[in-house]
Design a protein around this motif. Structure first.
Motif, PDB file in Angstrom:
ATOM      1  N   ILE A 174     -26.004 -27.113 161.616  1.00 38.35           N
ATOM      2  CA  ILE A 174     -24.970 -27.986 161.035  1.00 38.35           C
ATOM      3  C   ILE A 174     -24.249 -27.210 160.053  1.00 38.35           C
ATOM      4  O   ILE A 174     -22.863 -27.178 159.882  1.00 38.35           O
ATOM      5  CB  ILE A 174     -25.466 -29.292 160.229  1.00 38.35           C
ATOM      6  CG1 ILE A 174     -26.187 -30.234 161.265  1.00 38.35           C
ATOM      7  CG2 ILE A 174     -24.464 -29.944 159.217  1.00 38.35           C
ATOM      8  CD1 ILE A 174     -27.107 -31.246 160.629  1.00 38.35           C
ATOM      9  N   ALA A 177     -21.523 -25.035 161.810  1.00 39.72           N
ATOM     10  CA  ALA A 177     -20.446 -25.916 162.034  1.00 39.72           C
ATOM     11  C   ALA A 177     -19.524 -26.065 160.841  1.00 39.72           C
ATOM     12  O   ALA A 177     -18.351 -25.788 161.184  1.00 39.72           O
ATOM     13  CB  ALA A 177     -20.830 -27.251 162.702  1.00 39.72           C
ATOM     14  N   GLN A 178     -19.937 -26.274 159.602  1.00 42.22           N
ATOM     15  CA  GLN A 178     -19.271 -26.331 158.501  1.00 42.22           C
ATOM     16  C   GLN A 178     -18.620 -25.223 158.234  1.00 42.22           C
ATOM     17  O   GLN A 178     -17.384 -25.294 157.887  1.00 42.22           O
ATOM     18  CB  GLN A 178     -20.450 -26.907 157.452  1.00 42.22           C
ATOM     19  CG  GLN A 178     -20.723 -28.075 157.206  1.00 42.22           C
ATOM     20  CD  GLN A 178     -21.684 -28.389 156.296  1.00 42.22           C
ATOM     21  OE1 GLN A 178     -22.556 -27.710 155.830  1.00 42.22           O
ATOM     22  NE2 GLN A 178     -21.849 -29.692 155.857  1.00 42.22           N
ATOM     23  N   ALA A 182     -15.794 -27.770 160.442  1.00 40.13           N
ATOM     24  CA  ALA A 182     -16.118 -28.914 161.172  1.00 40.13           C
ATOM     25  C   ALA A 182     -16.190 -29.881 159.959  1.00 40.13           C
ATOM     26  O   ALA A 182     -16.691 -29.772 158.946  1.00 40.13           O
ATOM     27  CB  ALA A 182     -17.161 -28.955 161.826  1.00 40.13           C
ATOM     28  N   LYS A 184     -17.244 -34.288 158.923  1.00 43.42           N
ATOM     29  CA  LYS A 184     -18.229 -35.024 159.274  1.00 43.42           C
ATOM     30  C   LYS A 184     -18.281 -35.673 160.749  1.00 43.42           C
ATOM     31  O   LYS A 184     -19.274 -35.493 161.517  1.00 43.42           O
ATOM     32  CB  LYS A 184     -18.546 -35.913 158.236  1.00 43.42           C
ATOM     33  CG  LYS A 184     -19.247 -35.563 157.254  1.00 43.42           C
ATOM     34  CD  LYS A 184     -19.766 -36.562 156.075  1.00 43.42           C
ATOM     35  CE  LYS A 184     -20.650 -35.919 155.261  1.00 43.42           C
ATOM     36  NZ  LYS A 184     -21.602 -36.957 154.497  1.00 43.42           N
ATOM     37  N   ILE A 187     -19.144 -32.995 163.203  1.00 42.31           N
ATOM     38  CA  ILE A 187     -20.308 -32.559 163.147  1.00 42.31           C
ATOM     39  C   ILE A 187     -21.362 -33.579 163.871  1.00 42.31           C
ATOM     40  O   ILE A 187     -22.072 -33.217 164.812  1.00 42.31           O
ATOM     41  CB  ILE A 187     -20.999 -32.319 161.531  1.00 42.31           C
ATOM     42  CG1 ILE A 187     -20.388 -31.223 161.082  1.00 42.31           C
ATOM     43  CG2 ILE A 187     -22.491 -32.711 161.561  1.00 42.31           C
ATOM     44  CD1 ILE A 187     -20.600 -31.045 159.645  1.00 42.31           C
ATOM     45  N   VAL A 191     -22.186 -31.539 166.882  1.00 38.60           N
ATOM     46  CA  VAL A 191     -23.645 -30.898 166.865  1.00 38.60           C
ATOM     47  C   VAL A 191     -24.675 -31.930 166.902  1.00 38.60           C
ATOM     48  O   VAL A 191     -25.906 -31.786 167.710  1.00 38.60           O
ATOM     49  CB  VAL A 191     -23.540 -30.450 165.468  1.00 38.60           C
ATOM     50  CG1 VAL A 191     -24.866 -29.530 165.072  1.00 38.60           C
ATOM     51  CG2 VAL A 191     -22.414 -29.246 165.282  1.00 38.60           C
TER      52      VAL A 191
END
Lengths: 273, 250
Positions: A174, A177-178, A182, A184, A187, A191
């Motif tokens: 996560i 991805a952030q 990315a 919410k 995600i 993800v």
């Protein structure tokens, strides 16, 4: 004798051959025991073995009751009709449970607040066996009673597996991805859902198994004129035991095939594992 | 683009993890943050990456204040963090897809970076089919594909065996020289810092503070056993208070 030995040797390591042999031996033992009981060679005190139909009688009944027949105004449904009816209900119940259960599982797994709000209710409700819902389904539902029982059987394994899948997503994935920007929703879709897919599929397989058990029991009690569960009970009621056992065999085989199908799907979808 | 940290502060309840961290990383510079385990170096990097929030101070990227994670700061983790359900190509494309880059453009960019990290021909492999070193190469390509202003690396080679680690260090320098990216690299290995960095920020433990900034002017490629290099290694070791008696235990 030497030939038989080589046959066994070549089978050793071929799991399909061994599995087929296992079924063959089971059927053979079934035949031998029942015939021995009927001939008076074998008797077990508390067990009326001789009343069980032989595999031969069962197979004969299976072939004879495959198709629907009509005698004047009376329709006697064939095994194919019963199977289609039961399968349709299971698929419908499963789909509703999937549409309801997966989102609930995702929310419960993702949000601590949602977990605290929902999980006490879920944890208590899931202790109630699907069978115990049959009476209430009978007088509350006008349509889809049996589907509702399947739904109850499927939805809890699906919620629990999905939420535990979400909880076990590696937080580092996560974070990765952030760091690539990315938000919410991204995600969640890119993800969390793909990472939880194995658990969702496990939940589906368990759920479908439970759902299949539920359908048979629910059809027995819900008094509907078509369906494998109804058919087992009805054949027992009118004393046609060979038909009864052949229907039981169909139930077992179809459950086995459904499980196998999901495993194949798993393998296709999860080849990255 | 230059990165400026002003008086960064991080607390976990009563424990001060980072205090008074102020520094500048110049555009195109390779800086290592060096410190013993538990000194807060990873925390410091995560704060800059926006993954840990800051209790005080300010982070500037160019003239822009940053908070929270963003694609302007690429991050490479110590752990293998490729998405296991995506092949190498799709992993590298991930950030671009998030940004809404078109499919053709994504493919073109991903191919360039996969080639850059030396993994041409491995595009279709899933992470489980790649070795640890290859996975970290993909992770570097994935971070670079988003064209970040700075690359933040948290002991990216820490889980690799010694040979692969040395090879990856050389590879990273090659990539850095080609891409002219600013790199901030966390490590506990003095050897790694000496081999890689233009400057080394030496951190002390609890609270994590920058004890000294050491400039390494030795020309690259550096020979690991070179006298000049060894002198810097000694200096860094003494700054870290590594005494040989201690390292042998009581």
């Amino acid at each position: 004798m030497q030939d038989l030995k080589t046959v066994f040797k070549s089978m050793y390591g071929n799991k399909y051959a061994i599995q087929l042999l296992s079924i063959f031996v089971f059927v053979l033992l079934w035949y031998v025991f029942v015939v021995a009981a009927r001939e008076g060679i074998l008797s077990i005190p508390i067990f009326r073995l001789s009343d069980i139909p032989t595999p031969y009688e069962t197979g004969f009944a299976f072939i004879n009751s495959l198709f629907t027949e009509q005698h004047g105004p009376v329709i006697s449904h064939g095994l194919i009709d019963h199977t289609v009816a039961s399968l349709t209900r299971v698929v419908e119940g499963f789909l509703v449970a999937f549409i309801v259960g997966v989102p609930i599982g995702l929310v419960v797994g993702y949000s601590k607040l949602a977990e605290n709000v929902l999980s006490p209710v879920i944890e208590i409700m899931r202790q109630i066996p699907p069978m115990a819902w049959i009476p209430i389904a009978l007088f509350v539902f006008i349509y889809g009673r049996v589907i509702f029982i399947v739904f109850i059987g499927v939805v809890f394994p699906l919620i629990l597996n999905t939420s535990s899948g979400v909880k076990s997503v590696d937080p580092k994935l996560i974070e990765s991805a952030q760091t690539m920007g990315a938000n919410k929703p991204q995600i969640l879709t890119k993800v969390i859902i793909p990472a939880s897919l194995p658990s969702i599929l496990t939940g589906s397989r368990i759920g479908l198994g439970v759902g299949w058990m539920c359908i048979v029991a629910a059809e027995m009690l819900a008094d509907i004129p078509v369906g494998l569960g109804y058919h087992v009970w009805n054949m027992a009621y009118i004393g046609r035991y060979a038909e009864m056992v052949s229907t039981m065999c169909v139930i077992g085989l179809i459950g086995y095939l459904m499980n196998g199908m999901i495993q194949v799907t798993d393998g296709r979808l999860l080849k990255w594992r | 683009m230059a990165l400026v940290a002003n008086n960064l502060l991080k607390k976990f309840d009563d424990f001060t993890a980072i205090e008074d961290a102020s520094f500048v990383v110049e555009d195109g510079e390779f800086v290592c943050i060096l410190g013993p385990s538990g000194c807060g170096k990873t925390t410091l990097l995560r704060m800059i990456g926006g993954l840990d929030d800051i209790a005080g101070g300010e982070i500037l990227l160019g003239d822009r204040s940053v908070s929270g994670p963003g694609s302007d700061r690429g991050f490479v983790f110590q752990e293998y963090t490729l998405f296991p359900w995506l092949n190498a190509q799709k992993n590298v494309e991930f950030g671009l897809e998030i940004q809404g880059v078109s499919r053709d453009e994504r493919r073109r960019i991903a191919e360039r970076y996969i080639d850059l990290v030396g993994l041409k021909g491995f595009e279709d492999r899933f992470p489980k089919e790649l070795s640890g070193g290859m996975q970290q190469r993909v992770a570097i390509a994935r971070a670079l594909a988003n064209n970040p202003e700075i690359l933040l690396m948290d002991e990216p080679f820490g889980a690799l065996d010694a040979q692969t680690r040395n090879l990856m260090q050389a590879e990273l320098l090659r990539i850095w020289e080609k891409e002219h990216k600013t790199i901030l690299f966390v490590t506990h290995s003095v050897d790694e810092a000496v081999f890689l960095a233009d400057r080394v920020f030496v951190l002390t433990t609890s609270p994590g503070k920058i004890k000294q900034i050491v400039e390494i002017s030795a020309k690259r490629p550096r020979i690991r056993t070179d006298i000049e290099v060894n002198k810097i290694r000694d200096k860094l070791l003494s700054l870290l208070n590594v005494k040989y008696e201690e390292s042998f235990g009581d």
